[in-house]
Scaffold this active site. Structure first.
Site, PDB file in Angstrom:
ATOM      1  N   GLU A 249       1.577  15.012  -0.736  1.00 36.86           N
ATOM      2  CA  GLU A 249       2.265  16.024  -0.130  1.00 36.86           C
ATOM      3  C   GLU A 249       3.417  16.391  -0.901  1.00 36.86           C
ATOM      4  O   GLU A 249       4.355  15.534  -0.945  1.00 36.86           O
ATOM      5  CB  GLU A 249       2.301  15.571   1.382  1.00 36.86           C
ATOM      6  CG  GLU A 249       3.157  16.884   2.225  1.00 36.86           C
ATOM      7  CD  GLU A 249       3.632  16.522   3.352  1.00 36.86           C
ATOM      8  OE1 GLU A 249       4.330  17.421   4.097  1.00 36.86           O
ATOM      9  OE2 GLU A 249       3.322  15.479   3.966  1.00 36.86           O
ATOM     10  N   LYS A 381      -3.740  -0.116  16.377  1.00 35.69           N
ATOM     11  CA  LYS A 381      -4.310   0.998  15.700  1.00 35.69           C
ATOM     12  C   LYS A 381      -4.526   2.107  17.034  1.00 35.69           C
ATOM     13  O   LYS A 381      -5.538   3.296  16.795  1.00 35.69           O
ATOM     14  CB  LYS A 381      -5.549   0.702  14.998  1.00 35.69           C
ATOM     15  CG  LYS A 381      -5.490  -0.241  13.666  1.00 35.69           C
ATOM     16  CD  LYS A 381      -6.557  -0.330  13.166  1.00 35.69           C
ATOM     17  CE  LYS A 381      -6.531  -1.338  11.873  1.00 35.69           C
ATOM     18  NZ  LYS A 381      -6.339  -2.702  12.406  1.00 35.69           N
ATOM     19  N   ASP A 452      -1.702  -1.736   6.165  1.00 40.96           N
ATOM     20  CA  ASP A 452      -3.159  -1.411   6.538  1.00 40.96           C
ATOM     21  C   ASP A 452      -2.576   0.151   7.009  1.00 40.96           C
ATOM     22  O   ASP A 452      -1.993   0.216   8.100  1.00 40.96           O
ATOM     23  CB  ASP A 452      -3.316  -1.848   7.817  1.00 40.96           C
ATOM     24  CG  ASP A 452      -4.669  -1.621   8.538  1.00 40.96           C
ATOM     25  OD1 ASP A 452      -5.363  -0.672   8.186  1.00 40.96           O
ATOM     26  OD2 ASP A 452      -5.037  -2.425   9.362  1.00 40.96           O
ATOM     27  N   HIS A 550       8.637  24.414   0.674  1.00 35.30           N
ATOM     28  CA  HIS A 550       7.280  24.139   0.502  1.00 35.30           C
ATOM     29  C   HIS A 550       6.449  25.146  -0.219  1.00 35.30           C
ATOM     30  O   HIS A 550       5.610  24.644  -0.883  1.00 35.30           O
ATOM     31  CB  HIS A 550       6.401  24.104   1.888  1.00 35.30           C
ATOM     32  CG  HIS A 550       6.529  22.902   2.751  1.00 35.30           C
ATOM     33  ND1 HIS A 550       7.845  22.451   3.419  1.00 35.30           N
ATOM     34  CD2 HIS A 550       5.725  21.722   2.870  1.00 35.30           C
ATOM     35  CE1 HIS A 550       7.833  21.228   3.915  1.00 35.30           C
ATOM     36  NE2 HIS A 550       6.418  20.769   3.573  1.00 35.30           N
TER      37      HIS A 550
END
Length: 562
Positions: A249, A381, A452, A550
């Site tokens: 990004e 998670k 993770d 951006h």
């Protein structure tokens, strides 16, 4: 004449030495048969009598019987112990003597026998052959590691066909071939034929596939290239950190870097690790709710915690049980185990310890039905209120006071009070998180340091708060992150590129002096980086720079058609 006689004499002595070697070889071969029988007798005898005497002495200690009072069987056992010990000592001594003798023989054989080329050619040929064999063995022992073999259609075509036809499972290639890179190349080729799709852009070479075998990724066919940028220096707790961020990004690294610059110019940020404990919550079921409540009271009784803790701690060198909290839903009981895990993230560690306790409880409560090792009360998670309240992994709070540099570094024309109002009005307030884009920074650091990525969900729980202080001149900004789940050992942290990023931060591997310190420091760095990212994004929104930045940094100007 004298010369030829001397040569004949040397030849005779050499033949005599060869005959002596042959006799010694035959003698050793003849001795090996009874030696095996002796070993088969004395080795079991030694361990048997040691076990017998230890058990007898244990019984005497329990029964308060004097140790010097021995029975006839114990005397025989002591005699057998002494005899077997003498034999074992002699056997090991013989091995050492033979080993030193072999070394001396090798040194002697390296001395040249003759300098003359035209005498006794047969003997010289034998000697040259012997030296060549020695050189071959030496080359094998000192050779460099075997280079990675490339996929060879001629050699591996048959294996590829077997995988395509389904005769050879793709997942078994590593174990069958013994070469992880070759297995990945064959699997990749078979996949291209099965799907009819090309994998030309996916890199295959220059990656250590042995390092991921059995722990990081199954059935690899290549690896994905991901750029790593650096934000910083981040001045946190009077130390400077260059923070690696793996992302695709645009603007993310630049924005975080801008926040780091503002924090640095304001004197830095401070952090506090409030809690450190990984959790696992199994769910069990009983015939009645009353019976489930009995187990709940048993687990929460302080008198039983020492026993449960001992059972749990047997499963790991670093895992130490901290607490057990229970919740009941009808006949179901949810038990939330929390434990310290050293510098590891600790999911496997806490799961293994929990399994030990469950097995122990099954003996005490035989009517207990184990539904699952995880009952979502952990919670792993996924977003969960329990992680907000109780914490999971590392609970960290990080703060900084941004001085008048808000206008200079962050390029915002509004006052600190207006920035605070913008924070209240425009940041997205989700169900379990109140922040601008904490998950952006967390994900980038997680991927760069081998964490993770799926645990970004609960690790991104964050409350960002901004408040004008010092009569509106300065801005106090803080992030509270109750469940940052990171580790510096295990999993992807051992891969070369991820280990390099951890080394850059100074938290690679386990901390020998204070176990767990490296993982806690990494959690603090994550929180400090989130603080920088939150400050920069909120300033960009307040100044109306979000879209402009951006468009500048997140859109390529290259003509991709060429």
């Amino acid at each position: 004449m004298e010369y030829s006689k001397s040569m004949n004499k040397d030849t005779t002595s050499l033949k005599k030495q060869n005959v002596e070697l042959d006799f010694s070889r035959k003698a050793s071969e003849a001795f090996s048969l009874p030696l095996r029988f002796a070993n088969a007798i004395f080795f079991p005898l030694f361990f048997s009598v040691v076990y017998y005497l230890l058990m007898r002495w244990r019984e005497k200690i329990r029964n308060s019987t004097p140790l010097h009072v021995v029975s006839f069987h114990e005397i025989l056992a002591i005699v057998a112990l002494v005899a077997s010990s003498i034999y074992l000592l002699g056997f090991l001594s013989i091995g050492l003597v033979q080993l030193s003798g072999e070394d001396e023989e090798e040194e002697e054989e390296e001395v040249p026998l003759y300098d003359t080329k035209d005498v006794n050619k047969d003997i010289q040929v034998d000697r040259v052959t012997l030296m060549e064999e020695k050189c071959h063995v030496a080359c094998i022992s000192t050779a460099s590691p075997k280079p990675m073999a490339k996929y060879c259609p001629e050699e591996d075509e048959e294996i590829v066909q077997s995988v395509v036809q389904g005769n050879t499972p793709s997942y078994s290639l590593e174990s069958k071939l013994g070469d992880c890179f070759r297995a990945a190349a064959i699997r990749r080729e078979a996949l291209q034929r099965l799907t009819g799709k090309s994998l030309e852009g996916l890199p295959l070479e220059h990656f250590d596939y042995d390092s991921i075998l059995g722990q990081c990724c199954e059935m690899p066919i290549g690896y994905v290239q991901l750029p790593v940028g650096i934000a910083g220096p981040l001045l946190l707790d009077d130390k400077e950190y260059s923070v690696p961020m793996a992302t695709t990004e645009g603007c993310l690294v630049a924005s975080t870097n801008r926040g780091c610059k503002a924090i640095y110019a304001s004197g830095g940020a401070t952090s506090v690790v409030l809690r450190d404990g990984m959790t696992r919550a199994p769910v069990v079921r009983f015939g009645t709710a009353k019976r489930a409540a009995e187990l709940k009271f048993f687990l929460e009784d302080p008198l039983n915690f020492e026993t449960l803790s001992a059972v749990f701690n047997q499963s790991s060198r670093f895992g130490r049980l901290q607490s057990i909290k229970c919740a009941i839903a009808g006949k179901n009981l949810y038990m939330r185990f929390s434990c310290s895990t050293g510098d590891a993230m600790g999911m496997n560690m806490v799961s293994k310890g929990t399994q030990h306790v469950i097995e122990f409880l099954e003996k005490e409560f035989p009517d207990m039905d184990v539904i699952g090792i995880s009952g979502n009360y952990c919670s792993d998670k996924k977003p969960a209120a329990v992680n907000w309240i109780e914490g999971r992994g590392k609970s960290v709070v990080c703060e900084a006071i941004i001085e008048d540099v808000v206008k200079k570094v962050l390029k915002t024309m509004c006052s600190c009070g207006a920035l605070h109002a913008q924070e209240l009005l425009s940041q997205w307030r989700g169900l379990w998180w109140i922040n601008a884009h904490a998950s952006n920074i967390v994900s980038a650091i997680f991927i760069a340091t081998g964490q993770d990525p799926a645990q970004n969900i609960e690790s991104s729980h964050c409350i960002t708060m901004m408040e004008a202080v010092n009569e509106g001149k300065d801005l106090h900004v803080s992030v509270t992150m109750p469940s940052i789940e990171v580790g510096t050992v295990g999993g992807g942290t051992q891969l070369a590129s991820q280990a390099a990023c951890l080394n850059l931060l100074g938290v690679k591997g386990a901390n020998r002096e204070c176990p767990g310190a490296n993982a806690r420091q990494l959690a603090a760095i994550v929180a400090g980086s989130v603080l920088a990212g939150e400050l920069s994004l909120m300033s960009a929104i307040a100044a109306g720079q979000l879209v402009k930045s951006h468009m500048k940094y997140n859109r390529s100007n290259k003509d991709v058609s060429k």
